[in-house]
Design an enzyme around this catalytic site. Structure first.
Site, PDB file in Angstrom:
ATOM      1  CE  LYS A  41      -4.572   0.648   1.494  1.00 31.69           C
ATOM      2  NZ  LYS A  41      -5.250   0.431   0.071  1.00 31.69           N
TER       3      LYS A  41
HETATM    4  C1  LIG Z   1      -4.898  -2.628  -5.069  1.00 30.69           C
HETATM    5  C2  LIG Z   1      -5.459  -2.953  -3.677  1.00 30.69           C
HETATM    6  N1  LIG Z   1      -6.179  -4.393  -3.692  1.00 30.69           N
HETATM    7  C3  LIG Z   1      -7.024  -4.832  -2.552  1.00 30.69           C
HETATM    8  C4  LIG Z   1      -7.520  -4.014  -1.816  1.00 30.69           C
HETATM    9  C5  LIG Z   1      -8.467  -4.520  -0.892  1.00 30.69           C
HETATM   10  O1  LIG Z   1      -7.946  -4.426   0.508  1.00 30.69           O
HETATM   11  P1  LIG Z   1      -8.482  -4.332   1.879  1.00 30.69           P
HETATM   12  O2  LIG Z   1      -9.679  -5.573   1.840  1.00 30.69           O
HETATM   13  O3  LIG Z   1      -7.886  -4.702   2.780  1.00 30.69           O
HETATM   14  O4  LIG Z   1      -9.287  -2.901   2.018  1.00 30.69           O
HETATM   15  C6  LIG Z   1      -7.087  -2.627  -1.995  1.00 30.69           C
HETATM   16  C7  LIG Z   1      -7.662  -1.548  -0.858  1.00 30.69           C
HETATM   17  O5  LIG Z   1      -7.289  -1.441   0.069  1.00 30.69           O
HETATM   18  C8  LIG Z   1      -6.362  -2.016  -2.962  1.00 30.69           C
HETATM   19  O6  LIG Z   1      -5.764  -1.023  -2.942  1.00 30.69           O
END
Ligand SMILES: Cc1ncc(COP(=O)(O)O)c(C=O)c1O
Length: 318
Positions: free
Chosen positions: A160
């Protein structure tokens, strides 16, 4: 309290609670130029009957955030429990009585030219009112984009990291310009990775399948919640394995998961109907279960939720 804009929202910035309009950084900030930040996204849902706001898995999000900060050798000086306290305090100070989104952000804060990072780090936590991110009541039309998901050995997607989201921005832009609701990223090897801001699941022959962490995905917390709900509540077999692009065209159901996206059933992919072309039974069940669990209606999943403690504000003032 009804807010017309977010300018007066109280945020946590430089270890203080200040209005968003006063939380400013220099235009020479390292992270602004080089993308050297790490962020998180957490949802909170307002519950009218209980007159409180419930944060969804905030501790897990803060644990992930702190670990991801380590990829950029940044340290957030507060523990996950202290960060949960800051978040609850922000909700109480703003007196939010609506659904919210929490955006923690740690960043390289040196004000200078030069990409090599130093140890000047800062962090902020922002909470703002937030509604649906990707309306999907009638299903989504997703499209595989020409951009590839960034490789772990270039910029780790699981981290992230702010700069990595240029990859997501390019994919989202291409998908929307081409008339799709959301992008599906292929990996360099042509497998299905995830959406631009969400993970992806496929149903084939009654089994729930999702790409593993080694396919350059963000290891989503919603993904984990859905796998637990599928195994425990629906007794489904859940498999983590690479997915081929052509499987998108022959599978029975497809859906996205993510904090912002929630559960987004995909009814069309690359102009082809998914299954019958309407929202599938398993997607619908998981969406309903996720909603019930995150609104505090399933006692066995209350452990995912943290109450902001809005009810106590008048007690505290008294
Ligand atoms: C690239 C990406 N994939 C998947 C997710 C889903 O992650 P989460 O369920 O932890 O929000 C996110 C969002 O945070 C994201 O930015």
């Amino acid at each position: 309290m009804k807010m017309e804009s977010n300018a007066d929202v109280i945020v946590y910035f430089n270890n203080e609670y200040v209005p968003l309009k006063d939380a400013k950084v220099s235009i020479l900030t390292h992270a602004l130029h080089y993308g050297t930040g790490v962020f998180e996204g957490i949802r909170g849902y307002w519950d009218g009957p209980q007159q409180d706001l419930f944060l969804v898995r905030p501790h897990d999000h803060y644990v992930r955030w702190k670990k991801n900060c380590g990829i950029l050798r940044m340290q957030v000086p507060l523990s996950p429990a202290q960060l949960c306290d800051v978040t609850r305090e922000l909700i109480r100070r703003n007196q939010f009585r609506t659904n919210v989104y929490v955006r923690p952000l740690a960043y390289k804060s040196a004000e200078r030219i030069g990409v090599a990072p130093d140890s000047q780090d800062a962090f902020t936590v922002i909470v703002i009112p937030f509604g649906a991110y990707l309306p999907s009541e009638n299903g989504l039309h997703a499209g595989v984009v020409s951009w590839r998901r960034i490789e772990d050995n270039a910029i780790p997607g699981r981290g992230k990291i702010c700069g990595a989201y240029v990859n997501s921005a390019l994919a989202s832009d291409e998908a929307r310009l081409n008339g799709f609701d959301e992008a599906i990223f292929p990996t360099e090897h042509g497998h299905v990775a995830e959406g631009a801001t969400c993970n992806i699941f496929m149903v084939r022959n009654g089994k729930l399948i999702t790409p593993p962490g080694s396919e350059n995905i963000l290891e989503g917390i919603t993904r984990e919640s859905i796998m637990e709900l599928a195994r425990t509540e629906l007794k489904l077999e859940v498999i983590e394995r690479p997915i081929d692009r052509s499987e998108l065209y022959i599978c029975d159901e497809l859906f996205f998961t993510g904090t912002a996206v929630e559960i987004g059933p995909i009814t069309k992919v690359d102009h082809r109907p998914v299954g019958s072309g309407s929202i599938g039974a398993i997607s619908a069940s998981l969406r309903r279960l996720y909603e019930e669990a995150t609104r505090g209606h399933m006692p066995q999943y209350r452990r995912w939720l943290l109450a902001a403690g809005l009810k106590t504000i008048s007690d505290r003032a008294a």
